[in-house]
Every structure is written in C-alpha cells, then in structure tokens.
Design a protein around this motif. Structure first.
Motif, PDB file in Angstrom:
ATOM      1  N   THR A  98      -5.559 -54.052 -82.991  1.00  0.00           N
ATOM      2  CA  THR A  98      -4.945 -55.361 -83.200  1.00  0.00           C
ATOM      3  C   THR A  98      -3.822 -55.681 -82.215  1.00  0.00           C
ATOM      4  OG1 THR A  98      -5.471 -55.136 -85.546  1.00  0.00           O
ATOM      5  CG2 THR A  98      -3.925 -56.864 -84.938  1.00  0.00           C
ATOM      6  N   LEU A 111      -0.686 -65.535 -81.878  1.00  0.00           N
ATOM      7  CA  LEU A 111      -0.237 -64.203 -82.268  1.00  0.00           C
ATOM      8  C   LEU A 111       1.282 -64.071 -82.134  1.00  0.00           C
ATOM      9  CD1 LEU A 111      -3.005 -61.998 -80.584  1.00  0.00           C
ATOM     10  CD2 LEU A 111      -2.737 -62.469 -83.021  1.00  0.00           C
ATOM     11  N   LEU A 116      -8.839 -62.711 -81.212  1.00  0.00           N
ATOM     12  CA  LEU A 116      -9.003 -61.268 -81.126  1.00  0.00           C
ATOM     13  C   LEU A 116     -10.470 -60.867 -81.312  1.00  0.00           C
ATOM     14  CD1 LEU A 116      -5.951 -59.836 -83.107  1.00  0.00           C
ATOM     15  CD2 LEU A 116      -6.432 -59.534 -80.683  1.00  0.00           C
ATOM     16  N   GLN A 119     -12.950 -58.805 -78.762  1.00  0.00           N
ATOM     17  CA  GLN A 119     -13.618 -57.573 -79.165  1.00  0.00           C
ATOM     18  C   GLN A 119     -15.131 -57.675 -79.057  1.00  0.00           C
ATOM     19  OE1 GLN A 119     -12.085 -56.031 -82.937  1.00  0.00           O
ATOM     20  NE2 GLN A 119     -10.049 -56.783 -82.431  1.00  0.00           N
ATOM     21  N   GLY A 166      -4.142 -57.672 -78.408  1.00  0.00           N
ATOM     22  CA  GLY A 166      -4.124 -59.105 -78.142  1.00  0.00           C
ATOM     23  C   GLY A 166      -2.744 -59.604 -77.761  1.00  0.00           C
TER      24      GLY A 166
END
Length: 408
Positions: free
Chosen positions: A371, A206, A44, A48, A374
């Motif tokens: 968040t 994730l 992530l 970003q 992702g």
C-alpha cells in the motif's frame, strides 16, 4: 512541467490540503477522506494490475536478450557474469546496511504510527506465507493460481524456467514467442503510462488521506524515507570504487577523475542511456581500449542497473520497519534473488515507470504491505538522482574489471 514534478506537486498539495481539512474540523476531514480513499484505492489497484504481466514479459524478453548477448563473445559473457556478481553484491550490502541505518536513525515513532493509521482502509495484499510454505511453494503446481494469488516468487521461478527453455527451441519459434512477449511488454508500458498520467490525481488523493489523518508528521516521515533510500544509493556508488580497487588494474584516483564528468552528467540528466557518450569518454581516459568499452558499456547500460535491487530492497525493508513486519534471513535471501532476477528484465526507463514492477516482487518476498508504494512513488525524484549516479559509476567499475585483461 515534467511528470515527476507534477506528481511531487500533487503530493505536496494533497498533504497541505489534508492538513487544512483536519484543522477545519472533524466533519470536513471525514468528507475529504470519504472522497479521497476510494479514488486512491482505485489508482493503487490500477498500478498493481500491471505488475504481473509486466514482470513476466520483461523477464522473458530480458533473459532472451541476455542469452543472445552472452553468445556474442567472451567479453560479453564476462560482462553478464560480472553484472550478476555486482548486482548480488550490491543487494547484499543493502540488506546489511539498511537495517543498520534504521537502527542508528530510526523512523520517527510518532510519524510511523500516524502514517500506518492514515493508510488504514486501503487494500492490503496478502502477506507472505510462513517460510516452510514459501519454500514448498517456490515451484508452483499451478502457475495461474500463483499469478492470481500474488505469489510472485513462484511466478518468477516459473518464468525463469520458461525463458531458459524458450532459448533452447528452434530459432523461428523462439523469435515468434519473444516477439509476442515483447509486444505484451510494450503494451503494458503503454498501460503504465496511462496509469501514471493519472498519478497526480491518485497521489493527491492518497496524500490528502495521509495529511488529514497524520498531519504534519507525514512531511518528516517522507523526508526520512528519502534520506535513507538515497544513502543506500550512495553506498552502492562507494562499493563501485571498492570493486575498482580490488578487481581492476585502473588506479582508483584515475578512475575517480575520469568518472567525475560522467557522474555530473548523470546527476543532471538522471539517465544512464544519455550518459553513455560521457561514459565511453571516461573509459578512454582510464586507458581502456575503445574496442572493449564499446562492448561492455552499451551492454551494461542495457542490462546492468546496480541500484535497482539494492535500493528497491531498501524500500521494502523500510516499509517492513514502518509497519512492524519482522523480516527473516531466509525472506531477505529470497528478496535479494527476486531483485537480481527482475533487474535483468528491466529497461532503461525513468524509475517512476518501472517502480511498481521492480519493487513489488521484492516486497512480496519479504511479506511487507504494498500500500505505501503509491505514496512513495511521488518522492522518487530525489532517490532517482542517486540511482542514476550509482548505475553510471557501477557501469564504469564493471567495465574496468571485465576489461582488465584486454590490451590497452
């Protein structure tokens, strides 16, 4: 296997793996979470880190190319003006319709709570400041502080001022600066490509985290998300027909019949650029002069993605409902502005590549967490079909409107 398919397979594998770990016992789930969480967080962060340089470079090169196109002639200028109007209309429609959809068909409460708990512990960017502070800071006193602090709306304002100033300087200096930012844009796209090459690992981590903590509820929540965002894309397509009815001299029935082959091709290829020949043929069947459609359609494909601000705004609103973030009217207006402006710098690439760069400015304006993006990028394949369908139909509608005074 294509990249979107690999990412989707990684999502499913991670969810199933997390569910199996949870059923194996708390200790097995804890071990899986301990391994997956730092991997997912690192991926992530990698996504970003590309956002600010990519947004800045895309905006500057996009504004420069838009200004060049506008100076090319009256029809090109009308196309750009129509593009801005339709982007704003579509984004406003999404801002109105998405909360209504979520009121009629709300996010499953249990699934939302489970997913919030599942994503706990991952890095969460700072929320947007209160409205008074946001308005005061919209013109940044220190652009570097705005960039490092994630104040994307302020950074976008500075970038717009810089880009419009850039097109006013001498041609030689302007061309060198545009070439510099074009090189930065292309370099960052390479970096994004590398990060997305690792997407199966990041998404798997994730998803494993979510599966272990949320269980089977994650499947229902993701299916609900895809249905809502796809519905907003379908509404953008319907808006295009309304625009033709109100603003063009092409009968809606003829527009629908002529557009159908291009729409079918768009759904099958998920590429507006690949659909351009079919769109040019459709324009001819609408009795639009080739000399006019030959200007408006290529320009529209290059800079007009009707579904980008609308569907991305829907994503941000969905995340806000998901995490219980109250979104004010002023924040929504700022998000619409951010979505319209950043879409001008967008390029014809698969939505997975530009997903973060195009959604993050809108989400930051609304003050919702980044968040979940992702995880949501893994299911972008289905909404992307509706993105392309809406973009192609809207491009044809824009052509019908801006060429209404042109000879047949």
């Amino acid at each position: 296997m294509s990249r979107p398919v690999r990412i989707l397979v990684a999502l499913l594998a991670g969810l199933f793996g997390g569910i199996l770990l949870a059923r194996a016992g708390p200790q097995a789930a804890a071990i899986g979470v301990a391994i997956a969480q730092p991997v997912g967080a690192a991926w992530l962060n990698a996504l970003q880190m590309t956002v600010i340089p990519l947004v800045v470079s895309l905006l500057i090169t996009g504004i420069a190319s838009t200004a060049e196109a506008a100076s090319a002639g009256r029809l090109a200028a009308r196309t750009i003006g129509g593009t801005l109007a339709l982007l704003t209309l579509d984004a406003t429609a999404a801002a109105i319709v998405t909360p209504l959809i979520l009121t009629v068909a709300p996010i499953p409460a249990g699934a939302a709570q489970a997913l919030r708990a599942a994503l706990a512990g991952l890095p969460v960017p700072a929320r947007a400041p209160p409205l008074a502070e946001q308005l005061a800071a919209i013109v940044p006193s220190n652009v570097f502080a705005a960039a490092s602090g994630g104040a994307l709306l302020s950074l976008i304002v500075f970038t717009l001022v810089f880009a419009f100033a850039l097109i006013r300087i001498g041609a030689d200096a302007r061309d060198r600066m545009v070439a510099l930012f074009a090189a930065l844009r292309d370099t960052m796209l390479v970096v994004v490509g590398w990060v997305l090459w690792l997407a199966p690992l990041g998404v798997f981590s994730l998803a494993l985290l979510v599966g272990a903590r949320a269980g089977a509820a994650a499947f229902g929540a993701l299916a609900h998300y895809m249905a809502v965002i796809s519905a907003v894309g379908a509404i953008v397509t319907l808006v295009a027909y309304l625009v033709v009815l109100v603003g063009s001299r092409v009968p809606v029935g003829r527009f629908a019949r002529a557009s159908l082959p291009a729409q079918v091709f768009a759904v099958s290829t998920q590429s507006s650029l690949a659909t351009l020949p079919a769109m040019l043929k459709a324009a001819g069947e609408m009795r639009i002069a080739p000399a006019a459609s030959g200007v408006t359609l290529p320009l529209g494909v290059a800079m007009f993605r009707a579904t980008q601000p609308s569907m991305n705004l829907a994503i941000a609103i969905y995340i806000g409902r998901w995490f219980g973030v109250e979104v004010s009217l002023a924040a929504t207006a700022a998000a619409i502005l951010a979505g319209v402006v950043t879409s001008l710098g967008s390029i014809s690439l698969p939505s997975q590549i530009t997903f973060f760069a195009s959604v993050v400015p809108i989400a930051s304006a609304l003050g919702v967490p980044l968040t979940p993006l992702g995880l949501l990028i893994a299911v972008e394949t289905i909404p992307d079909i509706f993105r392309t369908l809406g973009n192609v139909t809207s491009n044809l509608a824009l052509t019908a409107v801006v060429t209404r005074d042109q000879p047949v």
